[in-house]
Enzyme design. Structure first.
Site, PDB file in Angstrom:
ATOM      1  N   GLU A   1       0.842  -1.209   0.000  1.00  0.00           N
ATOM      2  CA  GLU A   1       0.000   0.000   0.000  1.00  0.00           C
ATOM      3  C   GLU A   1       0.878   1.260   0.000  1.00  0.00           C
ATOM      4  O   GLU A   1       0.549   2.265  -0.640  1.00  0.00           O
ATOM      5  CB  GLU A   1      -0.912  -0.038   1.231  1.00  0.00           C
ATOM      6  CG  GLU A   1      -1.747   1.211   1.508  1.00  0.00           C
ATOM      7  CD  GLU A   1      -3.010   1.339   0.660  1.00  0.00           C
ATOM      8  OE1 GLU A   1      -2.950   0.995  -0.526  1.00  0.00           O
ATOM      9  OE2 GLU A   1      -4.030   1.806   1.183  1.00  0.00           O
TER      10      GLU A   1
ATOM     11  N   THR B   1      -4.430   8.678  -5.600  1.00  0.00           N
ATOM     12  CA  THR B   1      -4.348   9.014  -4.178  1.00  0.00           C
ATOM     13  C   THR B   1      -3.239  10.022  -3.911  1.00  0.00           C
ATOM     14  O   THR B   1      -3.404  10.937  -3.100  1.00  0.00           O
ATOM     15  CB  THR B   1      -4.119   7.724  -3.357  1.00  0.00           C
ATOM     16  OG1 THR B   1      -5.186   6.839  -3.670  1.00  0.00           O
ATOM     17  CG2 THR B   1      -4.122   7.995  -1.876  1.00  0.00           C
TER      18      THR B   1
HETATM   19  N1  HSE Z   1      -6.777   8.015   4.146  1.00  0.00           N
HETATM   20  C1  HSE Z   1      -6.333   7.984   2.784  1.00  0.00           C
HETATM   21  C2  HSE Z   1      -6.534   9.344   2.151  1.00  0.00           C
HETATM   22  C3  HSE Z   1      -7.114   6.942   2.026  1.00  0.00           C
HETATM   23  O1  HSE Z   1      -7.594   9.919   2.356  1.00  0.00           O
HETATM   24  O2  HSE Z   1      -5.628   9.825   1.472  1.00  0.00           O
HETATM   25  C4  HSE Z   1      -6.619   6.735   0.633  1.00  0.00           C
HETATM   26  O3  HSE Z   1      -5.506   5.923   0.593  1.00  0.00           O
END
Ligand code: HSE
Length: 313
Positions: A132, A184
Site C-alpha cells: 500500500e 491518491t
Molecule cells: N486516508 C487515505 C486518504 C485513504 O484519504 O488519502 C486513501 O488511501
C-alpha cells in the site's frame, strides 16, 4: 497444512469516514478483488495475469502493490521460492474504494493460506502496508478493514493499533463512483501540512463524537460528526465533481450524511434503512448522468467478513 495454490477475495473499503483522516475505515459488501497465488520453481515473483484494470497497473513485480506485499511476506518466511500471482480487479482504480489495499490484502491472504495460515488476519497488516505504501505512504485505514471486515480504528500502523468498532444494526450505505480517476498521491498532495489549534480541537472532538456514536448506535450523531470535517473535505472538495449537488440530492432522499470515500472521487451516503440507501444511490447517480458523467452506484452494508480464502489445493 500447506497448499500449492490458493484463491482469496478482499472487499472494497471506504477510508476516513469524513473526519477520521488516515485512522478510520470500513469494509463494504458487494465489491472486491480476487487473486490466485501459486508457488513456482524459479525464485522470482511473477504477475502472470491482471484482469479488470484496463492495462493500467504495473506488471513489474517491484512496482506492483500485490507483488511487493507478497515479497515482504516471503522475506519474513525466509522462503526463496518464487510465486505466480493472478489478480482479478473488481475494484476501480484511483476511485476511493481501497483498490490498492485490496490488491495487497487479497494476495497476502492467499499466500498466508499456502503456508497453512501461520499468521492471523491482523498479523498480515505489515506485509500489506509495504505494498500500500507504494501508492500512498504508510496508513492502514483501508488495509485494516479490508483484512478484518467491519469498521476499524487504526491509530497507527502496527497490529496493536487496530481496534474494531461496533457496527450499528441499521447502518446502510449508498455509494456513487463517477468515472474519473483521482490518484491518491494527487489527493494527498492537496492536504494541508499543518492545522491550527482550533481546527485540531474541532476535528478531534468530531472523531471522538463519531466513535462514541458508533458505540451507542446513534446514526444521527454519527452523521453530524462525519460531515463536520474541517481538514480533508475542504482541501479536496474541488477535486470531487458535483459534490454539493450529490449531497443535496442524497439528503433530499433521506441520506443522513454524505462524505468523500477515502481520497475520492467515490461519495458515500450514510442511511438508516435499505430502502433509503437504494433511493439515495439512484439519486446520486442521476446527478452525474444529468451532467453527462458516467458513474456506478451501489446500495450496500458494512461487510463483516473481511478478506476470505475461496479455495486452496
Ligand atoms: N486516508 C487515505 C486518504 C485513504 O484519504 O488519502 C486513501 O488511501
Amino acid at each position: 497444512m500447506s497448499f500449492s495454490r490458493a484463491e482469496a477475495f478482499a472487499p472494497a473499503t471506504v477510508a476516513n469516514l469524513g473526519v477520521g483522516f488516515d485512522i478510520l475505515g470500513l469494509a463494504i459488501e458487494g465489491m472486491g478483488d480476487r487473486a490466485i497465488v501459486e508457488f513456482q520453481e524459479s525464485s522470482k515473483i511473477l504477475i502472470s495475469k491482471i484482469e479488470g484494470d484496463a492495462g493500467k497497473l504495473p506488471r513489474d513485480p517491484k512496482k506492483n502493490v500485490a507483488s511487493v506485499s507478497a515479497s515482504a511476506f516471503l522475506e519474513r518466511m525466509g522462503d526463496k521460492r518464487g510465486l505466480r500471482i493472478e489478480l482479478f480487479k473488481g475494484l476501480p482504480l484511483s476511485s476511493g474504494v481501497g483498490s490498492s489495499a485490496a490488491s495487497a490484502v487479497v494476495t497476502v491472504v492467499a499466500l498466508n493460506k499456502l503456508y497453512g495460515e501461520p499468521f492471523s488476519r491482523e498479523q498480515l497488516l505489515p506485509f500489506c502496508l509495504e505494498g500500500e505504501a507504494l501508492v500512498s505512504g504508510y496508513h492502514a485505514d483501508n488495509v485494516a478493514p479490508c483484512l478484518l471486515g467491519g469498521i476499524t480504528l487504526v491509530a497507527g500502523i502496527t497490529v496493536e493499533a487496530i481496534q474494531p468498532l461496533p457496527i450499528p444494526d441499521n447502518l446502510h450505505l449508498a455509494l456513487v463512483t463517477p468515472e474519473i480517476a483521482i490518484p491518491t498521491a494527487e489527493a494527498r498532495a492537496v492536504m494541508p501540512s499543518h492545522v491550527s489549534l482550533p481546527t485540531l480541537i474541532h476535528q478531534t472532538g468530531k472523531v471522538a463524537r463519531l466513535i462514541d456514536a458508533l458505540h451507542r448506535g446513534d446514526l444521527q450523531a454519527m452523521a453530524e460528526a462525519m460531515e463536520n470535517d474541517l481538514v480533508a473535505e475542504p482541501a479536496r472538495a474541488s477535486l470531487m465533481p458535483h459534490l454539493q449537488y450529490v449531497r443535496k440530492a442524497a439528503k433530499a432522499c433521506g441520506a443522513l450524511a454524505v462524505f468523500i470515500g477515502g481520497a475520492g472521487p467515490t461519495l458515500c451516503a450514510l442511511c438508516d434503512a435499505k430502502s433509503v440507501a437504494e433511493k439515495v444511490a439512484g439519486a446520486m447517480k442521476r446527478v452525474y448522468s444529468e451532467r453527462e458523467l458516467e458513474s456506478r452506484a451501489l446500495s450496500t452494508r458494512v461487510d463483516r467478513r473481511g478478506s476470505i480464502v475461496i479455495n486452496a489445493e
